[in-house]
Design a protein around this motif. Structure first.
Motif, PDB file in Angstrom:
ATOM      1  N   THR A  72       0.807  -1.216   0.000  1.00  0.00           N
ATOM      2  CA  THR A  72       0.000   0.000   0.000  1.00  0.00           C
ATOM      3  C   THR A  72       0.843   1.269   0.000  1.00  0.00           C
ATOM      4  O   THR A  72       0.298   2.366   0.031  1.00  0.00           O
ATOM      5  N   ALA A  73       2.160   1.112  -0.029  1.00  0.00           N
ATOM      6  CA  ALA A  73       3.045   2.281  -0.049  1.00  0.00           C
ATOM      7  C   ALA A  73       3.016   2.929  -1.432  1.00  0.00           C
ATOM      8  O   ALA A  73       2.417   2.415  -2.379  1.00  0.00           O
ATOM      9  N   ASP A  74       3.679   4.032  -1.532  1.00  0.00           N
ATOM     10  CA  ASP A  74       3.777   4.770  -2.787  1.00  0.00           C
ATOM     11  C   ASP A  74       4.383   3.875  -3.867  1.00  0.00           C
ATOM     12  O   ASP A  74       5.477   3.345  -3.696  1.00  0.00           O
ATOM     13  N   PRO A  75       3.679   3.676  -4.985  1.00  0.00           N
ATOM     14  CA  PRO A  75       4.199   2.785  -6.034  1.00  0.00           C
ATOM     15  C   PRO A  75       5.545   3.220  -6.611  1.00  0.00           C
ATOM     16  O   PRO A  75       6.306   2.384  -7.102  1.00  0.00           O
ATOM     17  N   SER A  76       5.867   4.488  -6.527  1.00  0.00           N
ATOM     18  CA  SER A  76       7.151   4.948  -7.066  1.00  0.00           C
ATOM     19  C   SER A  76       8.335   4.472  -6.221  1.00  0.00           C
ATOM     20  O   SER A  76       9.476   4.587  -6.646  1.00  0.00           O
ATOM     21  N   LEU A  77       8.073   3.945  -5.031  1.00  0.00           N
ATOM     22  CA  LEU A  77       9.150   3.459  -4.172  1.00  0.00           C
ATOM     23  C   LEU A  77       9.482   1.993  -4.421  1.00  0.00           C
ATOM     24  O   LEU A  77      10.496   1.498  -3.937  1.00  0.00           O
ATOM     25  N   ARG A  78       8.647   1.288  -5.153  1.00  0.00           N
ATOM     26  CA  ARG A  78       8.855  -0.152  -5.330  1.00  0.00           C
ATOM     27  C   ARG A  78      10.124  -0.452  -6.112  1.00  0.00           C
ATOM     28  O   ARG A  78      10.925  -1.288  -5.702  1.00  0.00           O
ATOM     29  N   LEU A  79      10.327   0.205  -7.230  1.00  0.00           N
ATOM     30  CA  LEU A  79      11.518  -0.066  -8.039  1.00  0.00           C
ATOM     31  C   LEU A  79      12.807   0.297  -7.298  1.00  0.00           C
ATOM     32  O   LEU A  79      13.734  -0.526  -7.252  1.00  0.00           O
ATOM     33  N   PRO A  80      12.914   1.489  -6.683  1.00  0.00           N
ATOM     34  CA  PRO A  80      14.153   1.771  -5.938  1.00  0.00           C
ATOM     35  C   PRO A  80      14.397   0.788  -4.789  1.00  0.00           C
ATOM     36  O   PRO A  80      15.532   0.430  -4.503  1.00  0.00           O
ATOM     37  N   THR A  81      13.323   0.318  -4.153  1.00  0.00           N
ATOM     38  CA  THR A  81      13.486  -0.645  -3.069  1.00  0.00           C
ATOM     39  C   THR A  81      14.002  -1.967  -3.593  1.00  0.00           C
ATOM     40  O   THR A  81      14.920  -2.566  -3.026  1.00  0.00           O
ATOM     41  N   VAL A  82      13.426  -2.435  -4.705  1.00  0.00           N
ATOM     42  CA  VAL A  82      13.875  -3.693  -5.290  1.00  0.00           C
ATOM     43  C   VAL A  82      15.332  -3.585  -5.735  1.00  0.00           C
ATOM     44  O   VAL A  82      16.131  -4.501  -5.521  1.00  0.00           O
ATOM     45  N   VAL A  83      15.696  -2.461  -6.318  1.00  0.00           N
ATOM     46  CA  VAL A  83      17.082  -2.261  -6.761  1.00  0.00           C
ATOM     47  C   VAL A  83      18.027  -2.240  -5.558  1.00  0.00           C
ATOM     48  O   VAL A  83      19.077  -2.901  -5.567  1.00  0.00           O
ATOM     49  N   ALA A  84      17.672  -1.514  -4.514  1.00  0.00           N
ATOM     50  CA  ALA A  84      18.535  -1.427  -3.333  1.00  0.00           C
ATOM     51  C   ALA A  84      18.702  -2.782  -2.658  1.00  0.00           C
ATOM     52  O   ALA A  84      19.808  -3.168  -2.265  1.00  0.00           O
ATOM     53  N   VAL A  85      17.610  -3.524  -2.543  1.00  0.00           N
ATOM     54  CA  VAL A  85      17.697  -4.851  -1.926  1.00  0.00           C
ATOM     55  C   VAL A  85      18.495  -5.795  -2.823  1.00  0.00           C
ATOM     56  O   VAL A  85      19.322  -6.579  -2.351  1.00  0.00           O
ATOM     57  N   GLY A  86      18.273  -5.724  -4.131  1.00  0.00           N
ATOM     58  CA  GLY A  86      19.013  -6.579  -5.055  1.00  0.00           C
ATOM     59  C   GLY A  86      20.503  -6.316  -5.024  1.00  0.00           C
ATOM     60  O   GLY A  86      21.313  -7.243  -4.991  1.00  0.00           O
ATOM     61  N   VAL A  87      20.884  -5.052  -5.015  1.00  0.00           N
ATOM     62  CA  VAL A  87      22.309  -4.702  -4.942  1.00  0.00           C
ATOM     63  C   VAL A  87      22.896  -5.165  -3.614  1.00  0.00           C
ATOM     64  O   VAL A  87      23.998  -5.731  -3.565  1.00  0.00           O
ATOM     65  N   SER A  88      22.161  -4.962  -2.533  1.00  0.00           N
ATOM     66  CA  SER A  88      22.649  -5.374  -1.210  1.00  0.00           C
ATOM     67  C   SER A  88      22.839  -6.882  -1.139  1.00  0.00           C
ATOM     68  O   SER A  88      23.867  -7.373  -0.655  1.00  0.00           O
ATOM     69  N   LEU A  89      21.851  -7.633  -1.621  1.00  0.00           N
ATOM     70  CA  LEU A  89      21.971  -9.087  -1.602  1.00  0.00           C
ATOM     71  C   LEU A  89      23.078  -9.566  -2.534  1.00  0.00           C
ATOM     72  O   LEU A  89      23.788 -10.528  -2.223  1.00  0.00           O
ATOM     73  N   GLY A  90      23.239  -8.898  -3.664  1.00  0.00           N
ATOM     74  CA  GLY A  90      24.323  -9.246  -4.567  1.00  0.00           C
ATOM     75  C   GLY A  90      25.686  -9.029  -3.937  1.00  0.00           C
ATOM     76  O   GLY A  90      26.573  -9.884  -4.040  1.00  0.00           O
ATOM     77  N   LEU A  91      25.859  -7.894  -3.280  1.00  0.00           N
ATOM     78  CA  LEU A  91      27.129  -7.621  -2.605  1.00  0.00           C
ATOM     79  C   LEU A  91      27.366  -8.586  -1.454  1.00  0.00           C
ATOM     80  O   LEU A  91      28.499  -9.029  -1.210  1.00  0.00           O
ATOM     81  N   TRP A  92      26.317  -8.946  -0.750  1.00  0.00           N
ATOM     82  CA  TRP A  92      26.435  -9.919   0.334  1.00  0.00           C
ATOM     83  C   TRP A  92      26.872 -11.273  -0.229  1.00  0.00           C
ATOM     84  O   TRP A  92      27.740 -11.938   0.329  1.00  0.00           O
ATOM     85  N   GLY A  93      26.259 -11.669  -1.348  1.00  0.00           N
ATOM     86  CA  GLY A  93      26.631 -12.936  -1.966  1.00  0.00           C
ATOM     87  C   GLY A  93      28.064 -12.951  -2.461  1.00  0.00           C
ATOM     88  O   GLY A  93      28.780 -13.940  -2.304  1.00  0.00           O
ATOM     89  N   VAL A  94      28.506 -11.836  -3.034  1.00  0.00           N
ATOM     90  CA  VAL A  94      29.896 -11.744  -3.488  1.00  0.00           C
ATOM     91  C   VAL A  94      30.842 -11.811  -2.291  1.00  0.00           C
ATOM     92  O   VAL A  94      31.894 -12.448  -2.355  1.00  0.00           O
ATOM     93  N   GLY A  95      30.458 -11.184  -1.209  1.00  0.00           N
ATOM     94  CA  GLY A  95      31.296 -11.217  -0.011  1.00  0.00           C
ATOM     95  C   GLY A  95      31.387 -12.599   0.604  1.00  0.00           C
ATOM     96  O   GLY A  95      32.387 -12.951   1.231  1.00  0.00           O
ATOM     97  N   ARG A  96      30.365 -13.418   0.449  1.00  0.00           N
ATOM     98  CA  ARG A  96      30.377 -14.769   1.009  1.00  0.00           C
ATOM     99  C   ARG A  96      31.007 -15.787   0.073  1.00  0.00           C
ATOM    100  O   ARG A  96      31.330 -16.885   0.486  1.00  0.00           O
ATOM    101  N   TRP A  97      31.155 -15.439  -1.180  1.00  0.00           N
ATOM    102  CA  TRP A  97      31.696 -16.376  -2.165  1.00  0.00           C
ATOM    103  C   TRP A  97      33.208 -16.390  -2.071  1.00  0.00           C
ATOM    104  O   TRP A  97      33.863 -15.367  -2.239  1.00  0.00           O
ATOM    105  N   ARG A  98      33.749 -17.535  -1.820  1.00  0.00           N
ATOM    106  CA  ARG A  98      35.202 -17.690  -1.704  1.00  0.00           C
ATOM    107  C   ARG A  98      35.629 -18.850  -2.607  1.00  0.00           C
ATOM    108  O   ARG A  98      35.542 -20.009  -2.207  1.00  0.00           O
TER     109      ARG A  98
END
Length: 107
Positions: A72-98
């Motif tokens: 129910t939040a502002d629809p314009s926030l959905r894409l930036p949220t998905v991008v921010a979470v995706g980048v964060s999870l991607g960086l977390w995955g790269v940090g865990r990959w050895r």
């Protein structure tokens, strides 16, 4: 001081701060959702059936509420949220990959 107040009344500056505040709330909700889902997973470790059901119910209620607020939040926030979470999870995955993990033979 009043000159600084008038200078900060720019509509673009207000929009920027509004976006930052709303994004921080959405990211906090993402973490709250992850916590609620981990509570659902932790329900398996409860000793009694009543404890499992209660823990699962609280986790599902928390996750449902979080998803409802995010939907129910502002629809314009959905894409930036998905991008921010995706980048964060991607960086977390790269940090865990050895790729060349070394096993310590001294232990």
């Amino acid at each position: 001081m009043s000159l600084a107040s008038w200078a900060s009344l720019s509509p673009t500056l207000g929009k920027q701060f509004s976006l930052l505040i709303n994004m921080s709330v959405m990211l906090s909700l993402v973490f709250y959702l992850l916590c609620a889902l981990s509570l659902c997973r932790a329900a398996r470790d409860q000793g009694t059936a009543r404890g499992r059901i209660a823990t699962l119910a609280v986790g599902v209620a928390g996750a449902g509420f979080t998803l409802w607020v995010m939907a129910t939040a502002d629809p314009s926030l959905r894409l930036p949220t998905v991008v921010a979470v995706g980048v964060s999870l991607g960086l977390w995955g790269v940090g865990r990959w050895r790729p060349n993990s070394v096993i310590d033979s001294r232990s």
